[in-house]
Design an enzyme around this catalytic site. Structure first.
Site, PDB file in Angstrom:
ATOM      1  N   PHE A  12       0.824  -1.220   0.000  1.00  0.00           N
ATOM      2  CA  PHE A  12       0.000   0.000   0.000  1.00  0.00           C
ATOM      3  C   PHE A  12       0.859   1.272   0.000  1.00  0.00           C
ATOM      4  O   PHE A  12       0.862   2.043  -0.966  1.00  0.00           O
ATOM      5  CB  PHE A  12      -0.941  -0.071   1.217  1.00  0.00           C
ATOM      6  CG  PHE A  12      -1.588   1.213   1.620  1.00  0.00           C
ATOM      7  CD1 PHE A  12      -2.205   2.045   0.691  1.00  0.00           C
ATOM      8  CD2 PHE A  12      -1.617   1.597   2.964  1.00  0.00           C
ATOM      9  CE1 PHE A  12      -2.820   3.236   1.081  1.00  0.00           C
ATOM     10  CE2 PHE A  12      -2.225   2.770   3.367  1.00  0.00           C
ATOM     11  CZ  PHE A  12      -2.824   3.594   2.426  1.00  0.00           C
ATOM     12  N   THR A 140       5.934   3.133  12.929  1.00  0.00           N
ATOM     13  CA  THR A 140       4.527   3.400  13.205  1.00  0.00           C
ATOM     14  C   THR A 140       4.345   4.015  14.593  1.00  0.00           C
ATOM     15  O   THR A 140       5.164   3.752  15.501  1.00  0.00           O
ATOM     16  CB  THR A 140       3.729   2.080  13.109  1.00  0.00           C
ATOM     17  OG1 THR A 140       2.467   2.238  13.751  1.00  0.00           O
ATOM     18  CG2 THR A 140       4.444   0.921  13.808  1.00  0.00           C
ATOM     19  N   ASP A 141       3.270   4.768  14.765  1.00  0.00           N
ATOM     20  CA  ASP A 141       2.966   5.308  16.100  1.00  0.00           C
ATOM     21  C   ASP A 141       2.610   4.197  17.087  1.00  0.00           C
ATOM     22  O   ASP A 141       2.605   4.410  18.301  1.00  0.00           O
ATOM     23  CB  ASP A 141       1.836   6.350  16.024  1.00  0.00           C
ATOM     24  CG  ASP A 141       0.524   5.824  15.467  1.00  0.00           C
ATOM     25  OD1 ASP A 141       0.463   4.641  15.053  1.00  0.00           O
ATOM     26  OD2 ASP A 141      -0.460   6.598  15.431  1.00  0.00           O
ATOM     27  N   GLU A 142       2.320   2.991  16.561  1.00  0.00           N
ATOM     28  CA  GLU A 142       1.891   1.906  17.455  1.00  0.00           C
ATOM     29  C   GLU A 142       3.006   1.464  18.410  1.00  0.00           C
ATOM     30  O   GLU A 142       2.753   0.806  19.407  1.00  0.00           O
ATOM     31  CB  GLU A 142       1.350   0.725  16.641  1.00  0.00           C
ATOM     32  CG  GLU A 142       0.227   1.182  15.734  1.00  0.00           C
ATOM     33  CD  GLU A 142      -0.603   0.062  15.115  1.00  0.00           C
ATOM     34  OE1 GLU A 142      -0.659  -1.031  15.679  1.00  0.00           O
ATOM     35  OE2 GLU A 142      -1.200   0.328  14.059  1.00  0.00           O
ATOM     36  N   TYR A 165       2.523  -7.263  16.416  1.00  0.00           N
ATOM     37  CA  TYR A 165       2.932  -6.386  15.304  1.00  0.00           C
ATOM     38  C   TYR A 165       3.749  -5.206  15.830  1.00  0.00           C
ATOM     39  O   TYR A 165       4.879  -4.967  15.384  1.00  0.00           O
ATOM     40  CB  TYR A 165       1.690  -5.869  14.548  1.00  0.00           C
ATOM     41  CG  TYR A 165       1.978  -4.654  13.681  1.00  0.00           C
ATOM     42  CD1 TYR A 165       2.787  -4.751  12.555  1.00  0.00           C
ATOM     43  CD2 TYR A 165       1.447  -3.393  14.004  1.00  0.00           C
ATOM     44  CE1 TYR A 165       3.067  -3.632  11.766  1.00  0.00           C
ATOM     45  CE2 TYR A 165       1.721  -2.273  13.227  1.00  0.00           C
ATOM     46  CZ  TYR A 165       2.537  -2.405  12.104  1.00  0.00           C
ATOM     47  OH  TYR A 165       2.808  -1.292  11.341  1.00  0.00           O
ATOM     48  N   LYS A 169       7.739  -4.140  15.327  1.00  0.00           N
ATOM     49  CA  LYS A 169       8.171  -2.861  14.756  1.00  0.00           C
ATOM     50  C   LYS A 169       9.073  -2.113  15.743  1.00  0.00           C
ATOM     51  O   LYS A 169      10.041  -1.470  15.345  1.00  0.00           O
ATOM     52  CB  LYS A 169       6.953  -1.993  14.389  1.00  0.00           C
ATOM     53  CG  LYS A 169       6.104  -2.509  13.244  1.00  0.00           C
ATOM     54  CD  LYS A 169       6.801  -2.506  11.904  1.00  0.00           C
ATOM     55  CE  LYS A 169       7.036  -1.122  11.344  1.00  0.00           C
ATOM     56  NZ  LYS A 169       7.653  -1.203   9.973  1.00  0.00           N
TER      57      LYS A 169
HETATM   58  P1  NAD Z   1       1.432  -3.664   3.243  1.00  0.00           P
HETATM   59  O1  NAD Z   1       1.119  -4.855   4.074  1.00  0.00           O
HETATM   60  O2  NAD Z   1       0.390  -3.083   2.356  1.00  0.00           O
HETATM   61  O3  NAD Z   1       2.691  -3.975   2.310  1.00  0.00           O
HETATM   62  C1  NAD Z   1       3.793  -4.674   2.762  1.00  0.00           C
HETATM   63  C2  NAD Z   1       4.654  -5.000   1.556  1.00  0.00           C
HETATM   64  O4  NAD Z   1       5.851  -5.667   2.026  1.00  0.00           O
HETATM   65  C3  NAD Z   1       3.998  -5.968   0.568  1.00  0.00           C
HETATM   66  O5  NAD Z   1       4.233  -5.536  -0.760  1.00  0.00           O
HETATM   67  C4  NAD Z   1       4.700  -7.296   0.822  1.00  0.00           C
HETATM   68  O6  NAD Z   1       4.756  -8.135  -0.314  1.00  0.00           O
HETATM   69  C5  NAD Z   1       6.083  -6.822   1.241  1.00  0.00           C
HETATM   70  N1  NAD Z   1       6.787  -7.802   2.082  1.00  0.00           N
HETATM   71  C6  NAD Z   1       6.314  -8.459   3.160  1.00  0.00           C
HETATM   72  N2  NAD Z   1       7.252  -9.296   3.647  1.00  0.00           N
HETATM   73  C7  NAD Z   1       8.352  -9.138   2.872  1.00  0.00           C
HETATM   74  C8  NAD Z   1       9.644  -9.704   2.871  1.00  0.00           C
HETATM   75  N3  NAD Z   1      10.001 -10.603   3.799  1.00  0.00           N
HETATM   76  N4  NAD Z   1      10.534  -9.313   1.938  1.00  0.00           N
HETATM   77  C9  NAD Z   1      10.189  -8.398   0.996  1.00  0.00           C
HETATM   78  N5  NAD Z   1       8.966  -7.845   0.937  1.00  0.00           N
HETATM   79  C10 NAD Z   1       8.061  -8.197   1.853  1.00  0.00           C
HETATM   80  O7  NAD Z   1       1.973  -2.576   4.284  1.00  0.00           O
HETATM   81  P2  NAD Z   1       1.771  -0.997   4.293  1.00  0.00           P
HETATM   82  O8  NAD Z   1       0.480  -0.666   4.939  1.00  0.00           O
HETATM   83  O9  NAD Z   1       2.090  -0.451   2.962  1.00  0.00           O
HETATM   84  O10 NAD Z   1       2.917  -0.581   5.328  1.00  0.00           O
HETATM   85  C11 NAD Z   1       4.247  -0.354   4.877  1.00  0.00           C
HETATM   86  C12 NAD Z   1       5.115  -0.006   6.073  1.00  0.00           C
HETATM   87  O11 NAD Z   1       4.614   1.164   6.726  1.00  0.00           O
HETATM   88  C13 NAD Z   1       5.174  -1.098   7.133  1.00  0.00           C
HETATM   89  O12 NAD Z   1       6.494  -1.170   7.601  1.00  0.00           O
HETATM   90  C14 NAD Z   1       4.231  -0.599   8.214  1.00  0.00           C
HETATM   91  O13 NAD Z   1       4.635  -1.069   9.482  1.00  0.00           O
HETATM   92  C15 NAD Z   1       4.413   0.908   8.107  1.00  0.00           C
HETATM   93  N6  NAD Z   1       3.263   1.718   8.516  1.00  0.00           N
HETATM   94  C16 NAD Z   1       2.022   1.460   8.017  1.00  0.00           C
HETATM   95  C17 NAD Z   1       0.958   2.270   8.383  1.00  0.00           C
HETATM   96  C18 NAD Z   1      -0.426   2.044   7.807  1.00  0.00           C
HETATM   97  O14 NAD Z   1      -1.371   2.729   8.217  1.00  0.00           O
HETATM   98  N7  NAD Z   1      -0.605   1.160   6.841  1.00  0.00           N
HETATM   99  C19 NAD Z   1       1.155   3.340   9.273  1.00  0.00           C
HETATM  100  C20 NAD Z   1       2.449   3.569   9.767  1.00  0.00           C
HETATM  101  C21 NAD Z   1       3.490   2.757   9.371  1.00  0.00           C
HETATM  102  P1  TYD Z   2      -6.602  -1.296  11.151  1.00  0.00           P
HETATM  103  O1  TYD Z   2      -6.973  -0.707   9.831  1.00  0.00           O
HETATM  104  O2  TYD Z   2      -6.420  -2.770  11.258  1.00  0.00           O
HETATM  105  O3  TYD Z   2      -5.302  -0.508  11.663  1.00  0.00           O
HETATM  106  P2  TYD Z   2      -4.565  -0.552  13.121  1.00  0.00           P
HETATM  107  O4  TYD Z   2      -5.044  -1.706  13.889  1.00  0.00           O
HETATM  108  O5  TYD Z   2      -3.128  -0.687  12.708  1.00  0.00           O
HETATM  109  O6  TYD Z   2      -4.882   0.762  13.763  1.00  0.00           O
HETATM  110  O7  TYD Z   2      -7.707  -0.897  12.192  1.00  0.00           O
HETATM  111  C1  TYD Z   2      -8.023   0.463  12.467  1.00  0.00           C
HETATM  112  C2  TYD Z   2      -9.015   0.456  13.620  1.00  0.00           C
HETATM  113  O8  TYD Z   2     -10.231  -0.141  13.163  1.00  0.00           O
HETATM  114  C3  TYD Z   2      -8.549  -0.376  14.806  1.00  0.00           C
HETATM  115  O9  TYD Z   2      -8.959   0.272  16.016  1.00  0.00           O
HETATM  116  C4  TYD Z   2      -9.292  -1.690  14.639  1.00  0.00           C
HETATM  117  C5  TYD Z   2     -10.594  -1.268  13.975  1.00  0.00           C
HETATM  118  N1  TYD Z   2     -11.211  -2.275  13.077  1.00  0.00           N
HETATM  119  C6  TYD Z   2     -12.540  -2.660  13.253  1.00  0.00           C
HETATM  120  O10 TYD Z   2     -13.248  -2.162  14.162  1.00  0.00           O
HETATM  121  N2  TYD Z   2     -13.067  -3.598  12.398  1.00  0.00           N
HETATM  122  C7  TYD Z   2     -12.325  -4.153  11.398  1.00  0.00           C
HETATM  123  O11 TYD Z   2     -12.859  -5.033  10.662  1.00  0.00           O
HETATM  124  C8  TYD Z   2     -10.962  -3.744  11.226  1.00  0.00           C
HETATM  125  C9  TYD Z   2     -10.117  -4.340  10.143  1.00  0.00           C
HETATM  126  C10 TYD Z   2     -10.446  -2.793  12.087  1.00  0.00           C
END
Ligand code: NAD
Ligand code: TYD
Length: 351
Positions: A12, A140-142, A165, A169
């Site tokens: 993503f 991540t903020d988590e 998770y 991280k």
């Molecule tokens: P995502 O799950 O959409 O994508 C992860 C990507 O990593 C995928 O393309 C997957 O194929 C690849 N991948 C997984 N394991 C791998 C491996 N061993 N080797 C090579 N590639 C691998 O994740 P995302 O939501 O795009 O998040 C990207 C990063 O940003 C992550 O590190 C996540 O912790 C961080 N992040 C995400 C969010 C969010 O809201 N999505 C917020 C803050 C930080």
């Molecule tokens: P998510 O998108 O999984 O992100 P994160 O857990 O990393 O914050 O979830 C966002 C919020 O939405 C989280 O508080 C969990 C809640 N949630 C639901 O209530 N129902 C759902 O089906 C999902 C996927 C998340």
């Protein structure tokens, strides 16, 4: 020409970052190293496939030989490490892969970056690196754990992760810190709040709710739905990473957030309204174990020191995002197949 190794670029945020960088800068080359797990989709990158500045390499960040080969072949001078297992619910049912990918994978990348960039890699005291190199860890903020009703996470907030998770991280962040402190590797860490926008895998809250609304399926809300997240459009996150790459102080952590706190139930209601559905679809289901109640990012450091600010209002970002999922139902349905479908069934049964 800057050569950026983007890991996890088929996911993503990684795919959005690749579009952002190639669209914003002429003088960058991107090598996307991605293992293509269930979350990696090359279809996300159709728009850059033919760009000569873009190269895809299928490989696992835990595979030392594969990572070294990328450094050797492309002369990488910047790493932006996105690749991770990223879904909290999956980490609760299957934590091992999170430890392996998120922690060990980060260790492999750091070691490879150190060996390729250090001017005397066999001298353990050498802290000199090629000019202009940088390793950026996308975190991540988590990692800060959960907040009560008040307060915000600053960069000085103690790390206190609650899910497998976020623990993985956090461990990765500590490794990055250690490589900065021990070896002098030029590192940064960005810690961003929840992202939304195009190409998000429909297991995450917003795309899952949009899809279910379109199909008239129930909307599974965990517990009372009053958990709060600080939502940021993915493009604003990409701009923040670019800003840290260009202006960030070596060794520093930067929190990234949009000052945009919303309770989950508010998001669900917004999606219902945007898709013309009513609240009868809402189902309150059993809460996620260890569910963090509230996240909120204090973004003072990145806004005042580096001049970054979010460009999207939440209203514009959400309206464009809902429209993107409406326009790309074929993408969503192709993604929601195979393993994801099995996963969906085990998570939600017949809800
Ligand atoms: P995502 O799950 O959409 O994508 C992860 C990507 O990593 C995928 O393309 C997957 O194929 C690849 N991948 C997984 N394991 C791998 C491996 N061993 N080797 C090579 N590639 C691998 O994740 P995302 O939501 O795009 O998040 C990207 C990063 O940003 C992550 O590190 C996540 O912790 C961080 N992040 C995400 C969010 C969010 O809201 N999505 C917020 C803050 C930080
Ligand atoms: P998510 O998108 O999984 O992100 P994160 O857990 O990393 O914050 O979830 C966002 C919020 O939405 C989280 O508080 C969990 C809640 N949630 C639901 O209530 N129902 C759902 O089906 C999902 C996927 C998340």
């Amino acid at each position: 020409m800057q050569t950026i190794l983007v890991t996890g670029g088929a996911g993503f945020i990684g795919s959005n970052f690749i579009y952002y960088m190639l669209g914003t800068h002429d003088d960058v080359r991107i090598v996307n190293l991605d293992a293509l797990t269930y979350a990696g989709n090359l279809e996300n990158l159709r728009g850059v496939e033919l760009d000569p500045r873009y190269t895809f390499v299928r490989g696992d960040v835990r595979d030392k030989a594969a990572v070294d080969a990328v450094f050797d072949a492309y002369g990488v001078d910047t790493v932006v490490h996105f690749a991770a297992e990223s879904h909290v619910d999956r980490s609760i049912t299957n934590p091992e892969i999170f430890l392996s990918t998120n922690i060990l994978g980060t260790g492999v990348l750091l070691e490879s970056a150190k060996r390729h960039w250090n001017l005397r890699p066999d001298d353990k005291y050498c802290r000199e690196y090629r000019a202009g190199v940088r390793y950026l860890q996308v975190s991540t903020d988590e990692v800060y754990g959960a907040l009560g009703k008040t307060g915000m996470f600053t960069e000085a907030t103690p790390l206190s992760p609650n899910s497998p998770y976020s623990a993985s991280k956090t461990s990765a962040d500590l490794l990055v810190r250690a490589y900065g402190e021990t070896y002098g590797l030029p590192v940064n860490i960005t810690r961003c709040s929840n992202n939304y926008g195009p190409y998000q895998f429909p297991e995450k809250l917003i795309p899952l709710m949009i899809r279910n609304c379109l199909l008239g399926k129930p909307l599974p809300v965990y517990g009372d739905g009053m958990q709060v997240r600080d939502w940021l459009h993915v493009r604003d996150h990409c701009a923040a990473i670019d800003t840290v790459l260009r202006k960030g102080r070596v060794g520093d952590v930067y929190n990234v957030g949009g000052n945009n706190e919303k309770a989950n139930i508010e998001i669900v209601r917004l999606v219902l309204a945007a898709t013309g559905r009513d609240e009868s679809l809402i189902r309150h289901v059993q809460d996620r174990p260890g569910h963090d109640r509230r996240y909120a990012i204090d973004n003072t450091k990145i806004t005042t020191e580096l001049g970054w600010a979010p460009a999207y209002t939440f209203e514009r970002g959400m309206s464009e995002t809902v429209q993107w999922y409406l326009d790309n139902t074929a993408w969503v349905e192709r993604v929601v197949s195979g393993e994801y479908q099995n996963y969906y069934d085990t998570m939600y049964g017949n809800v």
